[in-house]
Motif scaffolding. Structure first.
Motif, PDB file in Angstrom:
ATOM      1  N   LEU A 126       0.833  -1.202   0.000  1.00 61.10           N
ATOM      2  CA  LEU A 126       0.000   0.000   0.000  1.00 61.10           C
ATOM      3  C   LEU A 126       0.870   1.254   0.000  1.00 61.10           C
ATOM      4  N   ALA A 127       1.940   1.245   0.791  1.00 60.84           N
ATOM      5  CA  ALA A 127       2.855   2.392   0.837  1.00 60.84           C
ATOM      6  C   ALA A 127       3.523   2.603  -0.519  1.00 60.84           C
ATOM      7  N   ASN A 128       3.920   1.522  -1.168  1.00 60.55           N
ATOM      8  CA  ASN A 128       4.529   1.631  -2.498  1.00 60.55           C
ATOM      9  C   ASN A 128       3.528   2.131  -3.522  1.00 60.55           C
ATOM     10  N   PHE A 129       2.289   1.651  -3.409  1.00 54.58           N
ATOM     11  CA  PHE A 129       1.238   2.094  -4.325  1.00 54.58           C
ATOM     12  C   PHE A 129       1.003   3.594  -4.173  1.00 54.58           C
ATOM     13  N   ARG A 130       0.924   4.049  -2.925  1.00 57.30           N
ATOM     14  CA  ARG A 130       0.697   5.468  -2.653  1.00 57.30           C
ATOM     15  C   ARG A 130       1.823   6.304  -3.255  1.00 57.30           C
ATOM     16  N   LYS A 131       3.056   5.827  -3.131  1.00 57.43           N
ATOM     17  CA  LYS A 131       4.225   6.552  -3.642  1.00 57.43           C
ATOM     18  C   LYS A 131       4.237   6.599  -5.162  1.00 57.43           C
ATOM     19  N   THR A 151       5.707  13.124 -10.473  1.00 64.45           N
ATOM     20  CA  THR A 151       5.924  11.681 -10.673  1.00 64.45           C
ATOM     21  C   THR A 151       4.922  11.078 -11.659  1.00 64.45           C
ATOM     22  N   ASN A 152       4.116  11.951 -12.290  1.00 70.38           N
ATOM     23  CA  ASN A 152       3.102  11.490 -13.247  1.00 70.38           C
ATOM     24  C   ASN A 152       2.186  10.436 -12.635  1.00 70.38           C
ATOM     25  N   PRO A 153       1.526  10.764 -11.520  1.00 68.00           N
ATOM     26  CA  PRO A 153       0.690   9.775 -10.819  1.00 68.00           C
ATOM     27  C   PRO A 153      -0.573   9.439 -11.617  1.00 68.00           C
ATOM     28  N   ALA A 154      -1.145   8.286 -11.316  1.00 69.60           N
ATOM     29  CA  ALA A 154      -2.398   7.906 -11.969  1.00 69.60           C
ATOM     30  C   ALA A 154      -3.531   8.827 -11.541  1.00 69.60           C
ATOM     31  N   LEU A 155      -3.512   9.254 -10.272  1.00 65.82           N
ATOM     32  CA  LEU A 155      -4.607  10.047  -9.717  1.00 65.82           C
ATOM     33  C   LEU A 155      -4.058  11.102  -8.766  1.00 65.82           C
ATOM     34  N   ILE A 156      -4.535  12.351  -8.920  1.00 60.88           N
ATOM     35  CA  ILE A 156      -4.193  13.426  -7.993  1.00 60.88           C
ATOM     36  C   ILE A 156      -5.393  13.688  -7.091  1.00 60.88           C
ATOM     37  N   LEU A 157      -5.157  13.707  -5.788  1.00 63.71           N
ATOM     38  CA  LEU A 157      -6.211  13.928  -4.800  1.00 63.71           C
ATOM     39  C   LEU A 157      -5.968  15.262  -4.110  1.00 63.71           C
ATOM     40  N   ILE A 191      -4.435  23.999 -11.590  1.00 70.37           N
ATOM     41  CA  ILE A 191      -5.029  22.661 -11.495  1.00 70.37           C
ATOM     42  C   ILE A 191      -5.777  22.328 -12.783  1.00 70.37           C
ATOM     43  N   ASP A 192      -6.494  23.310 -13.322  1.00 69.00           N
ATOM     44  CA  ASP A 192      -7.203  23.112 -14.590  1.00 69.00           C
ATOM     45  C   ASP A 192      -6.217  22.782 -15.704  1.00 69.00           C
ATOM     46  N   TYR A 193      -5.056  23.438 -15.686  1.00 73.34           N
ATOM     47  CA  TYR A 193      -4.027  23.163 -16.688  1.00 73.34           C
ATOM     48  C   TYR A 193      -3.506  21.731 -16.551  1.00 73.34           C
ATOM     49  N   LEU A 194      -3.284  21.291 -15.313  1.00 72.52           N
ATOM     50  CA  LEU A 194      -2.848  19.905 -15.094  1.00 72.52           C
ATOM     51  C   LEU A 194      -3.829  18.929 -15.723  1.00 72.52           C
ATOM     52  N   ASN A 195      -5.120  19.242 -15.587  1.00 69.83           N
ATOM     53  CA  ASN A 195      -6.166  18.359 -16.099  1.00 69.83           C
ATOM     54  C   ASN A 195      -6.322  18.450 -17.619  1.00 69.83           C
ATOM     55  N   THR A 196      -6.522  19.653 -18.135  1.00 71.57           N
ATOM     56  CA  THR A 196      -6.867  19.813 -19.548  1.00 71.57           C
ATOM     57  C   THR A 196      -5.669  19.690 -20.484  1.00 71.57           C
ATOM     58  N   SER A 197      -4.498  20.161 -20.042  1.00 72.14           N
ATOM     59  CA  SER A 197      -3.331  20.161 -20.929  1.00 72.14           C
ATOM     60  C   SER A 197      -2.375  19.001 -20.671  1.00 72.14           C
ATOM     61  N   LEU A 198      -2.269  18.567 -19.426  1.00 71.35           N
ATOM     62  CA  LEU A 198      -1.345  17.478 -19.103  1.00 71.35           C
ATOM     63  C   LEU A 198      -2.055  16.146 -18.880  1.00 71.35           C
ATOM     64  N   GLY A 199      -3.393  16.160 -18.935  1.00 73.82           N
ATOM     65  CA  GLY A 199      -4.156  14.908 -18.858  1.00 73.82           C
ATOM     66  C   GLY A 199      -4.253  14.300 -17.481  1.00 73.82           C
ATOM     67  N   ALA A 200      -3.996  15.086 -16.419  1.00 73.87           N
ATOM     68  CA  ALA A 200      -4.062  14.539 -15.064  1.00 73.87           C
ATOM     69  C   ALA A 200      -5.506  14.220 -14.682  1.00 73.87           C
ATOM     70  N   THR A 201      -5.693  13.104 -14.002  1.00 73.90           N
ATOM     71  CA  THR A 201      -6.995  12.748 -13.431  1.00 73.90           C
ATOM     72  C   THR A 201      -7.024  13.273 -12.003  1.00 73.90           C
TER      73      THR A 201
END
Length: 255
Positions: A80-85, A161-167, A187-197
């Motif tokens: 779980l710790a590795n997954f979080r990282k 780190t290009n995470p799968a999900l940003i919380l 934050i909008d830029y991270l989502n719309t331009s860099l594809g962050a979820t």
């Protein structure tokens, strides 16, 4: 689209047999890759508990949460710790920057833990800093930065780190209106331009209006859902206010 997050019928209880509080009551929803989802609800509704369970900081009492194909409710502590990282990025209300490190060093820390080469760390940070327009503050320490600047450093740290999900947990809660707007644009830029979820908990309708979809929680259950679609942010904001009113919230606290 790929389903990145699947919350499958989760429940969360606190307390013991004599005094049990149900914080989450059969919550179920999916988030697609590249979505920006907001979570809203009155105090005590369960929205922060939900975010804590998704972020692996808390565990569910029943049900399952899948992120990028992994059932995080079944992982052992070390895994779980590795997954979080490796898979998650965090933006906190109180920034959580290390005071003894510069902005650059705070961002670099996650890559350093991964033992990334120094030249690659520098290249990645400067590329992202340029996109977020924070190159001029990388050498400064947190005490030299405004709240908005600290939070934009925190955005870069979450994304580096290009995470799968940003919380994001109330990311604008400690900011003035101008700083909040600049942060939300980042934050909008991270989502719309860099594809962050992104999944963001907020009590503020203005902040929520930047999301593409809002889930409203009341008494541990999903009460309503709004999808922005082709609406302007102003129209979406007004629709959010209508639902907040139905939830019994004080609109003076969300403007």
């Amino acid at each position: 689209m790929k389903t990145l997050l699947q919350v499958d019928n989760i429940q969360k209880y606190y307390g013991n047999k004599g005094n049990v509080t149900k914080a989450l009551d059969h919550i179920h929803f999916n988030v697609e890759e590249g979505e920006f989802v907001g979570i809203m609800g009155p105090s005590g509704s369960g929205k922060t508990t939900l975010l804590n369970c998704i972020s692996t900081l808390d565990s569910v009492s029943s049900g399952h949460i899948y992120i990028d194909g992994d059932d995080i409710t079944a992982l052992k502590p070390k895994a779980l710790a590795n997954f979080r990282k490796d898979k998650l990025g965090f933006i906190f209300q109180d920034f959580n920057l290390l005071d003894t490190l510069t902005g650059f060093e705070n961002i670099a820390l996650a890559l350093t833990i991964r033992k990334a080469p120094a030249h690659l760390i520098e290249e990645q940070i400067h590329t992202l800093a340029h996109k977020l327009e924070i190159e001029d503050i990388l050498s400064k320490y947190p005490y030299e930065l405004s709240g908005g600047q600290k939070q934009r450093i925190a955005c870069a740290r979450a994304m580096i780190t290009n995470p799968a999900l940003i919380l994001a947990d109330e990311p604008t809660g400690a900011l003035d209106s101008k700083s909040a707007r600049l942060l939300l644009e980042s934050i909008d830029y991270l989502n719309t331009s860099l594809g962050a979820t992104i999944m963001m908990v907020t009590h503020d309708a203005f902040t929520a209006s930047y999301a593409s979809r809002i889930l409203f929680i009341k008494d541990g259950r999903i009460f309503n859902e709004l999808v922005r679609g082709n609406d302007s942010r102003k129209v979406f904001f007004n629709r959010i206010i209508e639902v907040v009113t139905l939830l019994g919230g004080d609109t003076n606290n969300v403007l």
